[in-house]
Design an enzyme around this catalytic site. Structure first.
Site, PDB file in Angstrom:
ATOM      1  N   HIS A 115       0.815  -1.221   0.000  1.00  0.00           N
ATOM      2  CA  HIS A 115       0.000   0.000   0.000  1.00  0.00           C
ATOM      3  C   HIS A 115       0.847   1.269   0.000  1.00  0.00           C
ATOM      4  CE1 HIS A 115       0.857  -0.533   4.319  1.00  0.00           C
ATOM      5  NE2 HIS A 115       0.656   0.769   4.420  1.00  0.00           N
ATOM      6  N   HIS A 179       5.331   8.906  13.221  1.00  0.00           N
ATOM      7  CA  HIS A 179       4.400   7.821  13.516  1.00  0.00           C
ATOM      8  C   HIS A 179       5.169   6.582  13.953  1.00  0.00           C
ATOM      9  CE1 HIS A 179       5.418   6.826   9.368  1.00  0.00           C
ATOM     10  NE2 HIS A 179       4.570   5.826   9.280  1.00  0.00           N
TER      11      HIS A 179
END
Length: 323
Positions: A115, A179
């Site tokens: 992805h 993140h």
């Protein structure tokens, strides 16, 4: 011929249950503006700098950089499964040029992309196979990692070659900013997770579903202030974006990998895809960013950003087409 740039964060959670509608609407609005920029530029070729999340690259052989002369989407998190339209000869020539410029890059004739590569293609172009694409893998997860300045050197070498093609080329960088999602780490992974990051192998539908459920649960916990993941760092994210907007790419040469991990999380190293993409554009001279978006998004476990840019010398001829 001109280059254009679009850098975006990616997240499997954009297409999974959990994130609130107003967050998704806000991000999708920014992605729509970036997609309009891409449509106006009308690229003849797309070159992506993107990471992998132990779907195509594993510790049995982990290059810092790899050019795909053929590539297949693995179909994780509902993204495109199947072959991408990769011009093999053009990709091979790009790899040769980068090597000649002094940047060591591997080549794959059977690259598998996840992805991190496919989601931006789908969001910005409408389909993963809408345009010919040369995928460049940039290791951003599997330690040890090279210094950030090597990502910049990679991008500059790629940009210099692209300027000789006589094509409109979109340079695409894909990565989250601060993140720390639940990606297995070599130092702590055990059992099947360790086998996965070492040796890979095709995941079954059940295994992919279990992985998705784990990510959804981690995001739900993180968004409510729980869990053990490192918090997002909006201040760091904004400082990184400001340096890109101002063209201060040289500042990243001194950034230490351990410091990035400590202040922004294990997966913040995905910013090296942005650095490579901007270095490719900067190889053509000064640039100016157009679409500018940033939002800390705990529900996506990511500092989420979007940037588009063009070389300054191309702005006059395209000023009427800016989003």
């Amino acid at each position: 011929m001109p280059l254009a740039l679009c850098c975006v964060s990616h997240s499997p959670l954009l297409d999974l249950p959990g994130p609130e509608r107003d967050l998704l609407d806000d991000i999708e609005s920014a992605l729509d503006r970036a997609a309009e920029f891409v449509r106006e530029f009308d690229p003849e070729l797309v070159v992506t700098f993107s990471p992998d999340h132990y779907n195509g690259f594993f510790y049995k052989l982990m290059p810092p950089f790899c050019v795909g002369t053929a590539a297949t989407g693995v179909g994780d998190y509902g993204t495109h499964a199947g072959a991408l339209d990769v011009p093999a000869e053009l990709a091979r020539e790009l790899a040769e040029s980068v090597l000649a410029a002094g940047v060591d890059v591997a080549v794959s004739m059977t690259m598998e992309v996840d992805h991190g590569t496919v989601q931006p293609l789908q969001r910005l172009l409408g389909a993963a196979t809408a345009r010919p694409v040369v995928p460049i893998f940039v290791n951003s997860v599997a330690v040890p990692l090279g210094p950030l300045r090597r990502a910049s050197a990679l991008g500059a070498a790629v940009g210099q070659h692209l300027s000789t093609l006589g094509k409109r080329v979109l340079v695409l960088g894909s990565g989250g900013l601060s993140h720390d999602p639940p990606v297995p780490a070599l130092a702590t992974a055990t059992g099947p997770a360790r086998e996965r990051i070492l040796h890979g192998g095709t995941m079954t539908a059940r295994q992919r579903l279990a992985r998705q459920e784990k990510v959804i649960e981690a995001a739900r916990e993180f968004a409510t202030g729980g869990g053990s993941l490192r918090p997002l760092n909006p201040e760091w994210d904004r400082g990184f974006l400001a340096a890109l907007d101002d063209g201060r790419l040289g500042e990243f040469d001194a950034w230490d990998n351990a410091w990035i991990t400590e202040v922004a999380g294990n997966s913040a190293h995905e910013v090296r895809t942005w650095v490579a993409a901007f270095a490719a554009l900067a190889s053509q001279g000064p640039y100016r960013t157009a679409v500018r978006y940033y939002r800390p998004a705990p529900a996506l476990i990511a500092g989420f950003a979007v940037r588009t840019a063009l070389p300054v010398h191309d702005l006059d001829s395209t000023s009427g087409r800016q989003p």
